[in-house]
Design a protein around this motif. Structure first.
Motif, PDB file in Angstrom:
ATOM      1  N   PHE A   1      53.436 -93.823 -16.670  1.00 12.58           N
ATOM      2  CA  PHE A   1      53.261 -94.692 -15.509  1.00 12.58           C
ATOM      3  C   PHE A   1      51.831 -94.747 -14.979  1.00 12.58           C
TER       4      PHE A   1
ATOM      5  N   ASN B   1      48.961 -99.218  -9.870  1.00 18.44           N
ATOM      6  CA  ASN B   1      49.842 -98.096  -9.541  1.00 18.44           C
ATOM      7  C   ASN B   1      49.073 -97.116  -8.649  1.00 18.44           C
TER       8      ASN B   1
ATOM      9  N   GLU C   1      61.196-102.729 -15.237  1.00 17.72           N
ATOM     10  CA  GLU C   1      60.335-101.664 -15.744  1.00 17.72           C
ATOM     11  C   GLU C   1      58.914-101.792 -15.213  1.00 17.72           C
ATOM     12  N   ASP C   2      58.437-103.013 -15.038  1.00 16.75           N
ATOM     13  CA  ASP C   2      57.072-103.199 -14.551  1.00 16.75           C
ATOM     14  C   ASP C   2      56.919-102.730 -13.113  1.00 16.75           C
TER      15      ASP C   2
ATOM     16  N   TYR D   1      56.858 -97.164 -10.807  1.00 17.31           N
ATOM     17  CA  TYR D   1      55.560 -96.494 -10.778  1.00 17.31           C
ATOM     18  C   TYR D   1      55.659 -95.031 -11.186  1.00 17.31           C
TER      19      TYR D   1
ATOM     20  N   LYS E   1      49.694 -98.088 -15.415  1.00 14.30           N
ATOM     21  CA  LYS E   1      50.123 -99.384 -14.885  1.00 14.30           C
ATOM     22  C   LYS E   1      49.103 -99.919 -13.889  1.00 14.30           C
ATOM     23  N   LYS E   2      48.904-101.214 -13.935  1.00 11.58           N
ATOM     24  CA  LYS E   2      47.953-101.837 -13.020  1.00 11.58           C
ATOM     25  C   LYS E   2      48.428-101.663 -11.578  1.00 11.58           C
TER      26      LYS E   2
END
Length: 1282
Positions: free
Chosen positions: A535, A541, A74-75, A78, A538-539
């Motif tokens: 999304f 992304n 999941e991480d 994106y 997210k870092k």
């Protein structure tokens, strides 16, 4: 157009005059390998091949494919929707990152390529090639290892050619070795046979020089046609075949130019004899592609080339023969088709400036050509370009069949930087189609009838390369979903997967789609906003969720839909975990991201205030739900051996949730509270309102259990709401909650207010209960009275929290109502809310003081500005009072002064008011406290205002004597104000209107005169009946002296006179109309030297309490009673002597009345009526209006009937009584008519007027009898009061 345009300047490298050139590596492969391994071993280095780096650096288990049985971490995801998934597959090598960070888009371009068949990725600059291992399903945890190879030198030095990059291909051999074949723009080729072994000696390569015959020509493209070799295309569409040959262990490169290009047959002939003809420089190569191996005995392959104008086709065979089949003027055909399809926006014969950008071979044996064009005749410097995908048949002659066209919805912008031309990629030959732009990817498909289109834009990064598996060389073994690997300049390697099943997308219209364009754009906007929410935060992304592209969509509706889906767990992208705690946390985080995503797109200004509030409320509900669930779980996880508290709380929560679900018509077999928090958090207020109701159902519990249950419910209720309010307070600026909403806040609904109040009452009852009164109840053999005592301090603290929450809810509700548009309904609701709020402050804070929670009560009073409570707590504490006055100014002062007033501490009020004079002035000016306000006005020298206040008080004063005194005082204050006005006028400081002041002074005098007359009448009567004791007897005696000739017959009217007489004898003021009835019926000429006629006419003219619609009829009453005055007025003028007639008329009331009019100034001369106009014409409604106000018509008539023996009538209604009063007035009309007809009233009236004029002339009061007064005539009634 998109790539850097090559200049015609500069000189081409010198040609050796041959079509074919070779290069050879003298040593065999095995010798080279042994030499390289030996040199590495001797140098002491520990060698790890690039392929082995995957085992070291990659995931222990290869990352699952984008489709299939596995799932992506999941991480690493994106972006994901129903059709497209974008995932992260790791960073680029450090050396590559460093090189890219130092490069410039314009002068130092770099491109990347991933060959997933060979298992390598490369990044190419002008001087270097960086190589690392890359496999389809492996994600790097850290930057991979890479090697660097030098690139062949570029001999072109001109600025436009110095930026050109080498053309590089990753080669594959039967020995499973991958090599690098690089060709510089000037045709210099270097070849490394084995990437893994090339590091030890980067200069160990095979060289070849491609002979570029044309001036300014350069190598720009390469295409691998399987075993046929590598085909390099040049700027002017010259195609050179480079073959890698291995013979007897040696490696040889050969180069052969393909004949038959568009330079015509002559050019081909010249090429065959070794004298190349100059190329057609109008043809510029755009793209090369090859088809798969054709299944025929000759193993033929097709090679296609697109120039700016034409499409070329070569047949390639294993025998080495290369034959150009045909050249087709494709651009002309495409232009013709576009003009036909865009006839609405392009005029016939116009130039849409078609650019053929790229070509790809598809799985179904077709060619797919990407073109750009201008869709309208309006073109400017930065006009956006439209795109289209043209599907062509591969079986063509001099013309080609355009089988279908798919016009792309999104437009593109021209980018003239090197290597920025849009590229077309069709993985596995379709059906997925990717259009690679520098900063975005447009996704479509080759499926007929499919409307699928998606867009993957980048925030600030750039795409520098792509990669996929070469299906054309591997035949039909690759088939499945469309997947593409992309290399980003800063973000590393991304993978894009699209799922196409032939079902229409919800993002674009299908043929039978009934949605309007705005509804469609709203649906697209909603889908993209959902992507951004899940999304976008997210870092690292790099994906930009381009909300602004759907500018025509309804952002309010889209954002509310996304919010609702997340709130109630209907969003498809939510985690499917069974852990409710994790799900609540995720939903809370996602719903918070909605406003963040909208702000990031700079579209927050498009949200209405109602939408912003509703988005905030949705997040608040999830914040409250998280807290509620956490508190509940904490209690359920308690290790206390006593299970009763947990059992009771669970029963209450389950019942509250079940009742809430029932009210929503929702049913479940699951745990009710869990189900509610999963799918119905939107209705959280309903759940909170049910808690107290469910708690009351538990009757068989001890006092201690009840106290503990109440404590637990208080925690859940207060902490949940506090979480909501905290979120709102902390995010007010984010949501721009500056004004109020027209939608009712969920925390201010009546059910929330009532539930908090009910819970407060339940808690207060426990805190106030006497343990001895509640009795001692034992649970598990233990006395639980001590448990109540132990919980008492905590419950008292919670009581303060509940009061805080309830007042907060009241405050929000009032603010919401005050923000609604003005209307009678809203005004009533506001008044009720203000009343409820004020009452709640008293009801909630007063018990806290009684429970010795004074400090908390004071803090809450300050927070919610309950100044009444603050006053009560600070009375007698001068320091505290002074501090509050300094802090809250007028608001606290009003409450303080009001407390003194309500508690009859007027001396203290005036004393404190003098100390805070300005605050006291504002307080008094807003209230009708005339009895004290005038004293303060005198103190501050506002004499006119003081006079007005005394005047107002006098009007409301019922005592005749005090009324008269107050009017007198008001007159004195007017005089003082006039004097003050004159002084201020002289000093230029006056702000009072002199005309208004004089009108007020005149009105005050008139009121004083009326009050004086009432006092005189009362005094006169007292002299007459002083010996009598009973007021009724006195009143009866007074009325008996009245001389009206018809009064004896006026039963109802006589009762009205008795009422007035009783009031005056009691020194109570009566109305002006009642006073006139008394004066005109009594028929006394003067009272205390006041002319009654003069006074009556003055009262009629000026009395403020006479309604304007009754004033003309009051004038009728006055003159009618004047005309019928006297007991024997039926005598005739001819029956008596002139002297006697003169004497009688001079002493009549008519004469006195006319004398008043004759001597009057101003309006009194307009108050005269003729006898025939003095009859009563009052409508019945006006009778009711007047006599109902004093209650005469409601009951006195029946009493009179009883007294006179008439019995009790069943028709003692107001209408009946009104009819009786009208009959009394009709009797006066009859008497007037009798005197007119039988008593010569009209002749007598005319004679009276003559006598008054004669007497005036004789007395000398009027200089001239021939002027205005002599010509004065009676006025018609309708002219009166004009």
């Amino acid at each position: 157009m998109f790539a850097a345009k090559a200049s015609r300047a500069g000189q081409a490298s010198k040609s050796n005059g041959k079509n074919e050139s070779t290069g050879q590596l003298a040593r065999t492969d095995k010798e080279t390998e042994r030499s390289l391994l030996s040199s590495i071993s001797n140098s002491g280095n520990v060698w790890t091949s690039l392929r082995e780096d995957i085992a070291v650096n990659g995931d222990a288990q290869p990352a699952a494919e984008l489709v299939g049985s596995g799932t992506i971490d999941e991480d690493s995801i994106y972006s994901k929707n129903e059709r497209t998934l974008v995932a992260y597959f790791g960073p680029l090598p450090k050396k590559v990152d460093e090189a890219l960070s130092k490069s410039d888009y314009y002068t130092q371009p770099m491109i990347a390529k991933l060959d997933l068949d060979a298992g390598f990725g490369i990044v190419v600059s002008q001087s270097k090639c960086y190589i690392w291992a890359a496999q389809k399903n492996v994600t790097y945890r850290s930057p991979p290892m890479c090697i660097t190879l030098p690139m062949p030198p570029n001999s072109f030095q001109s600025p436009d050619k110095s930026v050109l990059l080498p053309v590089v291909a990753i080669t594959k051999s039967e020995e499973q070795h991958a090599g690098i074949l690089a060709c510089s723009p000037d045709g210099t080729c270097w070849y490394w046979n084995n990437i893994d072994l090339s590091l030890s000696n980067v200069n160990q390569h095979v060289d070849l020089k491609i002979n570029l015959a044309a001036q300014n020509d350069y190598v720009s493209h390469v295409e691998c046609a399987g075993p046929m070799g590598y085909y390099f295309g040049t700027r002017y569409a010259n195609i050179h075949q480079v073959c890698i040959k291995k013979q007897v262990g040696s490696i040889t490169l050969t180069s052969t130019q393909l004949f038959g290009k568009s330079a015509s047959t002559i050019a081909s002939i010249f090429s065959m004899i070794g004298r190349p003809q100059g190329p057609d420089t109008t043809q510029r190569l755009v793209s090369l592609t090859s088809g798969p191996k054709v299944q025929d005995p000759y193993g033929r392959w097709d090679l296609f080339a697109i120039t700016r104008r034409s499409l070329f086709r070569w047949y390639l065979s294993r025998s080495g023969e290369c034959t150009m089949a045909v050249e087709v003027p494709l651009r002309d055909q495409i232009t013709e088709r576009i003009l036909r399809d865009y006839s609405a926006t392009l005029t016939p014969g116009s130039d849409p400036r078609v650019f053929m950008l790229d070509v790809e071979y598809t799985r179904n044996g077709k060619l797919l050509v990407l073109v750009s064009f201008f869709a309208t005749d309006d073109k400017w410097a930065h006009s956006p370009l439209s795109c289209a995908l043209f599907t062509l048949s591969t079986q063509f002659g001099n013309t080609i069949d355009i089988e279908s066209v798919k016009y792309i919805h999104r437009t593109i912008e021209e980018d003239n930087r090197p290597e920025a031309r849009p590229k077309l990629v069709v993985p596995y030959g379709g059906p997925g189609v990717f259009i690679i732009l520098p900063k975005s990817v447009i996704i479509s498909s080759t499926l007929s009838g499919s409307d699928f289109e998606d867009h993957v834009p980048l925030k600030s990064d750039r795409f520098i390369g792509i990669g996929n598996e070469d299906w054309k060389q591997r035949g039909q073994e690759l088939w499945g979903s469309s997947e593409l690997s992309i290399v980003c300049r800063e973000s590393g390697r991304l993978g894009i997967h699209i799922y196409l099943d032939g079902v229409n997308s919800t993002s674009l219209p299908s043929l039978d789609d009934s949605r309007t364009p705005q509804e469609l754009l709203t649906a697209q906007l909603q889908a993209k906003l959902e992507q951004a929410v899940f999304f976008g935060g997210k870092k690292r992304n790099p994906i930009s969720f381009d909300l602004a592209h759907y500018d025509g969509g309804d952002l309010n509706l889209a954002s509310l839909n996304v919010s609702k889906e997340i709130l109630n767990s209907h969003a498809a992208l939510l985690n499917s975990s069974k852990d409710l705690t994790a799900r609540l946390q995720e939903r809370y985080q996602r719903i918070r991201s909605i406003i963040e995503s909208i702000q990031a797109a700079e579209m927050a200004s498009r949200l209405s205030i109602d939408t912003r509030f509703q988005l905030s409320w949705s997040a608040e509900k999830l914040a409250a739900a998280n807290t509620l669930w956490a508190q509940y779980q904490q209690k359920m996880a308690s290790k206390n051996s006593n299970k009763a508290p947990r059992t009771n709380l669970k029963a209450v929560m389950d019942d509250a949730a079940a009742q809430s679900l029932k009210s929503l018509n929702a049913h479940t077999t699951e745990d009710p509270i869990s189900f509610f928090l999963k799918y119905h958090v939107e209705n959280l207020a309903e759940l909170l309102s049910q808690l107290q109701k469910s708690a009351r159902k538990l009757t068989v519990v001890s006092a201690g259990q009840q106290a503990e249950l109440t404590r637990d419910i208080n925690k859940i209720l207060v902490l949940g709401l506090r979480s909501a309010w905290t979120y709102r307070r902390q995010n007010t600026e984010s949501y721009a909650l500056k004004s109020s909403s027209s939608v009712e806040p969920w925390t201010a609904t009546e059910i929330v207010v009532k539930s908090l109040t009910a819970q407060y009452s339940a808690t207060l009852a426990i805190c106030q209960a006497n343990p001895e009164e509640t009795g001692r109840m034992e649970v598990d053999g233990k006395d639980d009275t001590n448990e109540v005592s132990d919980l008492s301090p905590e419950l008292k603290d919670q009581l303060c929290d509940l009061a805080d929450a309830a007042l907060q809810a009241h405050s929000e509700r009032l603010q919401y109502l005050e923000g609604l548009p003005p209307s009678s309904t809203n005004n009533i609701a506001i008044a009720e809310a203000v009343k409820a709020y004020d009452q709640a402050k008293s009801d909630l804070l007063t018990p806290l003081v009684e429970l010795k929670k004074t400090q908390s009560a004071m803090q809450l009073a300050q927070r919610y500005k309950d100044f009444t409570t603050l006053v009560k707590l600070s009375i007698g504490q001068e320091k505290q009072t002074t501090e509050y006055l300094s802090t809250y100014q007028q608001e606290f002062a009003n409450a303080l002064f009001q407390w003194y007033y309500d508690n009859d501490q007027l001396p203290t009020l005036l004393e404190v008011g003098e100390k805070y004079s300005d605050l006291f002035t504002v307080y008094l000016d807003a209230r009708k406290y005339s009895e004290i306000a005038w004293l303060h006005d005198i103190k501050i020298k506002r004499f006119i205002v003081a006079s007005q206040r005394v005047h107002e008080g006098a009007i409301e004063e019922s005592n005749v004597d005090r009324r008269r005194t107050m009017f007198s005082l008001s007159k004195l204050l007017v005089l003082a104000g006039v004097s003050q006005h004159q002084r201020q006028e002289r000093s230029g400081q006056d702000s009072i209107d002199p005309e208004s002041m004089m009108k007020y002074a005149s009105k005050n005098n008139e009121e004083l005169e009326m009050a004086t007359i009432q006092a005189f009448v009362a005094d006169e009567w007292e002299k007459q009946v002083g010996a009598l004791v009973s007021i009724d007897e006195k009143a009866q005696t007074v009325v008996d002296t009245f001389k009206s000739p018809v009064l004896a017959e006026q039963t109802m009217f006589r009762e009205a006179l008795l009422r007035s007489a009783r009031s005056l004898l009691n020194r109570q003021a009566i109305s002006s109309e009642d006073l006139l009835d008394v004066l005109m019926t009594q028929q006394t000429f003067e009272i205390e030297n006041v002319d009654v006629c003069d006074a009556a006419l003055g009262i009629c003219l000026h009395a403020a309490d006479i309604p304007e619609n009754r004033r003309p009829h009051v004038l009728q009453d006055i003159w009618r009673r004047i005309f019928i005055s006297g007991e024997d007025e039926l005598w005739h003028l001819e029956d008596v002597t002139d002297v006697e007639a003169r004497e009688r008329l001079l002493h009549s009331w008519m004469c006195r009345a006319y004398a008043v009019i004759y001597r009057a100034e101003g309006q009194k001369n307009e108050l005269m009526l003729r006898p025939e106009d003095a009859k009563c014409t009052v409508p019945a409604e006006l009778f009711k209006d007047r006599f109902l106000n004093v209650g005469l018509l409601e009951g006195d008539y029946q009493k009179l009937l009883d007294k006179t023996g008439g019995g009790i009538s069943s028709q003692s209604s107001v209408d009946k009584n009104c009819e009786a009063m009208i009959q009394d007035y009709e009797r006066e009309n009859e008497e007037l008519e009798r005197r007119i007809q039988g008593g010569q009233l009209l002749q007598k009236w005319n004679r009276v007027k003559e006598l008054v004029k004669e007497e005036a002339t004789r007395a000398g009061g009027i200089p001239s009898l021939e002027g205005q007064n002599l010509s004065m005539e009676d006025v018609e009634m309708e002219d009166s009061f004009a």
